[in-house]
Design a protein around this motif. Structure first.
Motif, PDB file in Angstrom:
ATOM      1  N   LEU A 339      37.627  45.926  28.177  1.00 41.65           N
ATOM      2  CA  LEU A 339      39.020  46.399  28.132  1.00 41.65           C
ATOM      3  C   LEU A 339      39.462  46.699  26.703  1.00 41.65           C
ATOM      4  N   LYS A 340      40.292  47.722  26.583  1.00 46.06           N
ATOM      5  CA  LYS A 340      40.764  48.171  25.266  1.00 46.06           C
ATOM      6  C   LYS A 340      42.288  48.256  25.264  1.00 46.06           C
ATOM      7  N   GLU A 341      42.823  48.530  24.096  1.00 42.30           N
ATOM      8  CA  GLU A 341      44.275  48.600  23.933  1.00 42.30           C
ATOM      9  C   GLU A 341      44.865  49.682  24.833  1.00 42.30           C
ATOM     10  N   ASN A 342      45.979  49.331  25.467  1.00 38.60           N
ATOM     11  CA  ASN A 342      46.752  50.209  26.366  1.00 38.60           C
ATOM     12  C   ASN A 342      46.108  50.396  27.738  1.00 38.60           C
ATOM     13  N   ASP A 343      45.058  49.637  28.022  1.00 36.39           N
ATOM     14  CA  ASP A 343      44.474  49.686  29.364  1.00 36.39           C
ATOM     15  C   ASP A 343      45.371  48.970  30.365  1.00 36.39           C
ATOM     16  N   HIS A 344      45.400  49.521  31.571  1.00 34.32           N
ATOM     17  CA  HIS A 344      46.090  48.848  32.674  1.00 34.32           C
ATOM     18  C   HIS A 344      45.032  48.231  33.593  1.00 34.32           C
ATOM     19  N   VAL A 345      45.278  47.000  34.018  1.00 32.59           N
ATOM     20  CA  VAL A 345      44.320  46.266  34.838  1.00 32.59           C
ATOM     21  C   VAL A 345      45.014  45.780  36.106  1.00 32.59           C
ATOM     22  N   ILE A 346      44.306  45.865  37.222  1.00 29.24           N
ATOM     23  CA  ILE A 346      44.798  45.326  38.494  1.00 29.24           C
ATOM     24  C   ILE A 346      43.905  44.154  38.894  1.00 29.24           C
ATOM     25  N   THR A 347      44.529  43.055  39.234  1.00 37.00           N
ATOM     26  CA  THR A 347      43.805  41.923  39.813  1.00 37.00           C
ATOM     27  C   THR A 347      44.624  41.396  40.982  1.00 37.00           C
ATOM     28  N   THR A 348      44.180  40.290  41.602  1.00 37.27           N
ATOM     29  CA  THR A 348      44.818  39.844  42.839  1.00 37.27           C
ATOM     30  C   THR A 348      45.212  38.374  42.763  1.00 37.27           C
ATOM     31  N   TYR A 349      46.022  37.981  43.725  1.00 36.58           N
ATOM     32  CA  TYR A 349      46.459  36.579  43.772  1.00 36.58           C
ATOM     33  C   TYR A 349      45.349  35.636  44.235  1.00 36.58           C
ATOM     34  N   ALA A 350      44.210  36.174  44.656  1.00 35.64           N
ATOM     35  CA  ALA A 350      43.109  35.341  45.152  1.00 35.64           C
ATOM     36  C   ALA A 350      42.194  34.854  44.036  1.00 35.64           C
ATOM     37  N   GLU A 351      42.518  35.206  42.788  1.00 35.91           N
ATOM     38  CA  GLU A 351      41.562  34.964  41.706  1.00 35.91           C
ATOM     39  C   GLU A 351      41.563  33.531  41.188  1.00 35.91           C
ATOM     40  N   ASP A 379      47.066  47.679  49.245  1.00 35.35           N
ATOM     41  CA  ASP A 379      47.914  47.127  48.181  1.00 35.35           C
ATOM     42  C   ASP A 379      47.446  47.610  46.814  1.00 35.35           C
ATOM     43  N   ILE A 380      46.146  47.659  46.608  1.00 31.40           N
ATOM     44  CA  ILE A 380      45.618  48.116  45.330  1.00 31.40           C
ATOM     45  C   ILE A 380      45.960  49.589  45.102  1.00 31.40           C
ATOM     46  N   LYS A 381      45.871  50.394  46.155  1.00 25.93           N
ATOM     47  CA  LYS A 381      46.222  51.816  46.040  1.00 25.93           C
ATOM     48  C   LYS A 381      47.629  52.015  45.495  1.00 25.93           C
ATOM     49  N   CYS A 382      48.532  51.146  45.897  1.00 20.87           N
ATOM     50  CA  CYS A 382      49.948  51.291  45.502  1.00 20.87           C
ATOM     51  C   CYS A 382      50.153  51.068  44.007  1.00 20.87           C
ATOM     52  N   HIS A 383      49.181  50.459  43.328  1.00 21.62           N
ATOM     53  CA  HIS A 383      49.402  50.063  41.935  1.00 21.62           C
ATOM     54  C   HIS A 383      48.514  50.799  40.943  1.00 21.62           C
ATOM     55  N   ASN A 387      46.675  55.133  33.515  1.00 13.66           N
ATOM     56  CA  ASN A 387      45.874  54.423  32.513  1.00 13.66           C
ATOM     57  C   ASN A 387      45.165  53.196  33.094  1.00 13.66           C
ATOM     58  N   THR A 388      45.074  53.120  34.430  1.00 11.25           N
ATOM     59  CA  THR A 388      44.362  51.999  35.028  1.00 11.25           C
ATOM     60  C   THR A 388      42.881  52.095  34.663  1.00 11.25           C
ATOM     61  N   ARG A 389      42.381  51.104  33.956  1.00 11.45           N
ATOM     62  CA  ARG A 389      40.981  51.114  33.491  1.00 11.45           C
ATOM     63  C   ARG A 389      40.072  50.345  34.441  1.00 11.45           C
ATOM     64  N   MET A 390      40.620  49.274  35.035  1.00  8.87           N
ATOM     65  CA  MET A 390      39.735  48.402  35.797  1.00  8.87           C
ATOM     66  C   MET A 390      40.490  47.678  36.904  1.00  8.87           C
ATOM     67  N   VAL A 391      39.810  47.476  38.020  1.00  8.83           N
ATOM     68  CA  VAL A 391      40.248  46.561  39.063  1.00  8.83           C
ATOM     69  C   VAL A 391      39.271  45.383  39.048  1.00  8.83           C
ATOM     70  N   ILE A 392      39.796  44.186  38.950  1.00  8.07           N
ATOM     71  CA  ILE A 392      38.972  42.967  38.917  1.00  8.07           C
ATOM     72  C   ILE A 392      39.378  42.090  40.090  1.00  8.07           C
ATOM     73  N   GLY A 410      35.590  49.363  46.165  1.00  6.02           N
ATOM     74  CA  GLY A 410      34.737  49.957  45.133  1.00  6.02           C
ATOM     75  C   GLY A 410      34.604  51.458  45.281  1.00  6.02           C
ATOM     76  N   GLN A 411      34.498  51.934  46.526  1.00  5.95           N
ATOM     77  CA  GLN A 411      34.437  53.378  46.765  1.00  5.95           C
ATOM     78  C   GLN A 411      35.700  54.063  46.266  1.00  5.95           C
ATOM     79  N   TYR A 412      36.846  53.451  46.553  1.00  4.78           N
ATOM     80  CA  TYR A 412      38.124  54.040  46.128  1.00  4.78           C
ATOM     81  C   TYR A 412      38.224  54.060  44.606  1.00  4.78           C
ATOM     82  N   CYS A 413      37.819  52.994  43.962  1.00 10.35           N
ATOM     83  CA  CYS A 413      37.865  52.948  42.498  1.00 10.35           C
ATOM     84  C   CYS A 413      36.971  54.026  41.896  1.00 10.35           C
ATOM     85  N   LYS A 414      35.818  54.237  42.503  1.00 10.09           N
ATOM     86  CA  LYS A 414      34.898  55.259  42.018  1.00 10.09           C
ATOM     87  C   LYS A 414      35.550  56.648  42.115  1.00 10.09           C
ATOM     88  N   GLU A 415      36.230  56.892  43.227  1.00 12.96           N
ATOM     89  CA  GLU A 415      36.931  58.174  43.399  1.00 12.96           C
ATOM     90  C   GLU A 415      38.028  58.370  42.364  1.00 12.96           C
TER      91      GLU A 415
END
Length: 622
Positions: A339-351, A379-383, A387-392, A410-415
């Protein structure tokens, strides 16, 4: 400096207190009655009254008659005992604390002004009035709790339930008279067998079991006086247990090997497979340091492990398998190294916190922006942002066992051109895991992959990851930077050869037996749900789950239930928050926690049946 502590009473619980005090550097004077009535005499210093001196473990208590003698004994780091039922010596010897450990279930005369610090063990004392502090002695969740105001839990008068036996474990004297023992402590007795006489009246064993306590021979008992025996369910190991009760270390080994029911497989796998143990022993004979020695044995071992891991997860380039100290190190390396400066990251409440805390750290430093949502595609699609760099996210919850559709996400993130990182700590080994639609896969080596603690790693596709630590790699030594070549780019320092050998053996076993593992775990999981239905609250589901059952018993704290399962039944579980705070907020169990039962193919149907009976009993009786 005055280090003398006076302890009233020398029974078994008092002896444990005294032992700890002396080992902590205090001098202890014990005040006892003329004829102590302890029944667990083998572990009670009060036996010194009858034998002049008595040793428990490596500590000796000596009966003395004067304060001068007492001081000499205490100066030798031994325990001094005086016959003083009324406590006359309390005012005659300087002391810093007084402990009433008589365990009479009532206060026999101790007052708060008898010492700078007064402590009462068990019921009968009011903290803040009779003594400064009361220590809870009732077995269970609150055992050992310090009470500064009020009382300990009252004595129920009912013996603790062990293997379904309670009142049967106590033998009451049929009459008054002098006791003449026939049996001795640790003897195995049959129901109806004579264990003693009161004068000429026989006292019979009320059940078959091990004689845990016995009054002093020649003691003048009153009618109704009690002995206790401890039931043994496994009658075919009586002789072994009779020997082991005299050897505490061996008892622990015996218990762990043959009697414990281990349902904390999500924390670490147990017991370790013989092939894993052998791999560890073989690795200890491997000479040399990988990439640093003319002997290539260790390098070959690591090469084989990387190749097997890459094949297991479907990674085409085994050089991109990075081995390290565990999953937490892997997640930190990848989160902070990608991850780098100004990256947006999505994660979940299950982590797990091993994902959340590194992300919180980067967010606090202003490096990233963070969105936390539900662990589902919609839910992930909505967010997703520009600048979203990664979903974890985790592949399966370490609290509930729920499996999330990482392939679809993973397929959606690849798209979307977004990197997808998966925490497979709880899934790898229990269910098939493929990197087809995953860019970074982090794994633990000691859980479902059956290795030992202190090993893990991650698989990363063709992208740049900055090293978390720098140091020697065995190659490109004149380069002031870490080598660009993988895996050395991310592996500074000496490798854990033993851990890698264990992981390699474990992952090969899983790869060869994946189908049987899944089938066995699904079968046991179903039996556990069936047995517990109607007795507990479920936070997990039988469908779409790794072998985890998350429960609570209505009206009971998770720590209390987990402790009871451990100390009474020998069942190991996990309670509390499981390092997953957002999941507990989602489930509304922040205060209460959850009891997690996590199984593996190494558990048996007998384990499950026993656990079900234990939880049913706790649900009904406590």
């Amino acid at each position: 400096m005055n280090k003398c502590v006076i302890v009233r009473g020398g029974g078994d619980i008092a002896t444990g207190t005294i032992y700890k005090l002396v080992k902590s550097g205090f001098q202890v004077l014990v005040l006892e009655v003329e004829k102590p009535s302890a029944i667990r005499r083998n572990v009670a210093f009060c036996q010194a009254v009858y034998e002049q001196k008595f040793t428990v473990e490596d500590m000796t208590c000596v009966l003395v008659s004067t304060i001068e003698e007492a001081k000499k004994i205490m100066a030798k780091n031994q325990v001094a005992m005086m016959i003083d039922p009324s406590g006359e010596m309390i005012s005659k010897i300087e002391h810093i604390a007084l402990v009433d450990a008589i365990l009479a279930k009532k206060n026999l005369g101790t007052t708060i002004d008898m010492a700078p610090i007064t402590i009462g063990l068990g019921p009968g004392f009011c903290a803040g009035k009779d003594v400064h502090v009361v220590v809870e002695t009732m077995r269970g969740h609150n055992l050992g709790r310090l009470i500064y105001q009020g009382y300990a839990l009252p004595n129920t008068g009912v013996p603790g339930n062990i293997k379904g036996y309670s009142k049967e474990r106590v033998i009451h004297s049929p009459c008054a008279g002098v006791c003449h023992n026939v049996k001795k402590i640790t003897d195995i007795v049959e129901k109806g067998e004579i264990i003693a006489y009161i004068d000429k009246t026989p006292v019979y064993a009320s059940m078959s079991g091990l004689l845990r306590g016995l009054i002093q021979d020649g003691y003048n008992v009153t009618s109704g006086f009690k002995w206790q025996i401890l039931i043994l369910e496994w009658m075919n190991i009586r002789i072994v247990l009779q020997f082991l009760t005299r050897h505490v270390v061996l008892v622990e080994v015996f218990w762990r090997r043959y009697c414990m029911v281990y349902l904390d497989q999500a924390a670490t796998s147990f017991p370790k497979l013989d092939v894993v143990k052998q791999a560890v022993m073989d690795a200890l004979d491997v000479a040399g340091n990988a990439n640093r020695s003319s002997n290539m044995d260790s390098s070959r071992l690591i090469f084989a492990a990387r190749r097997n891991i890459a094949q297991f997860f479907g990674l085409s380039d085994f050089h991109r398998v990075i081995l390290n100290g565990g999953n937490t190190e892997s997640l930190n390396t990848c989160i902070k190294g990608i991850l780098k400066e100004n990256d947006h990251v999505i994660t979940t409440y299950a982590e797990h916190n091993s994902v959340l805390r590194p992300l919180y750290e980067l967010e606090e430093k202003g490096i990233i922006t963070l969105t936390i949502c539900a662990p589902y595609l919609e839910d992930i699609k909505c967010h997703i942002q520009k600048n979203t760099r990664m979903v974890i996210m985790t592949h399966s919850s370490n609290v509930t066992g729920e499996i999330f559709d990482v392939d679809l996400i993973g397929q959606y993130c690849k798209e979307c051109g977004v990197l997808f990182m998966v925490d497979a700590a709880q899934s790898a080994g229990h269910i098939p895991v493929s990197m087809e639609n995953i860019d970074v896969l982090c794994f633990s080596g000691h859980k479902g992959l059956l290795g030992i603690a202190g090993i893990g790693g991650f698989c990363v596709k063709d992208m740049e990851v900055k090293p978390l630590i720098s140091g020697g790699t065995g190659i490109d030594s004149f380069n002031p930077q870490m080598p660009k070549a993988y895996p050395e780019h991310l592996e500074a320092g000496t490798q854990n050869i033993v851990g890698i050998a264990a992981l390699n053996a474990g992952i090969q076993y899983v790869q060869s037996h994946q189908k049987e593992i899944v089938e066995k775990e699904c079968f046991l999981l179903q039996k556990l749900y069936e047995g517990l239905s109607g007795y507990v609250e479920f936070y997990s589901s039988l469908e779409n789950s790794t072998p985890i059952v998350a429960i609570n018993i209505p009206g009971k704290d998770s720590a209390y239930v987990s402790d009871l399962l451990n100390y009474k039944y020998g069942i190991v579980t996990r309670c509390g928050a499981h390092c997953a705070p957002l999941m507990h907020k989602h489930l509304k169990t922040e205060e209460r926690g959850i009891v997690r039962l996590s199984i593996s193919f190494q558990n048996t149907i007998e384990d499950i049946d026993f656990v079900v009976r234990a939880i049913q009993e706790i649900s009904n009786d406590y």
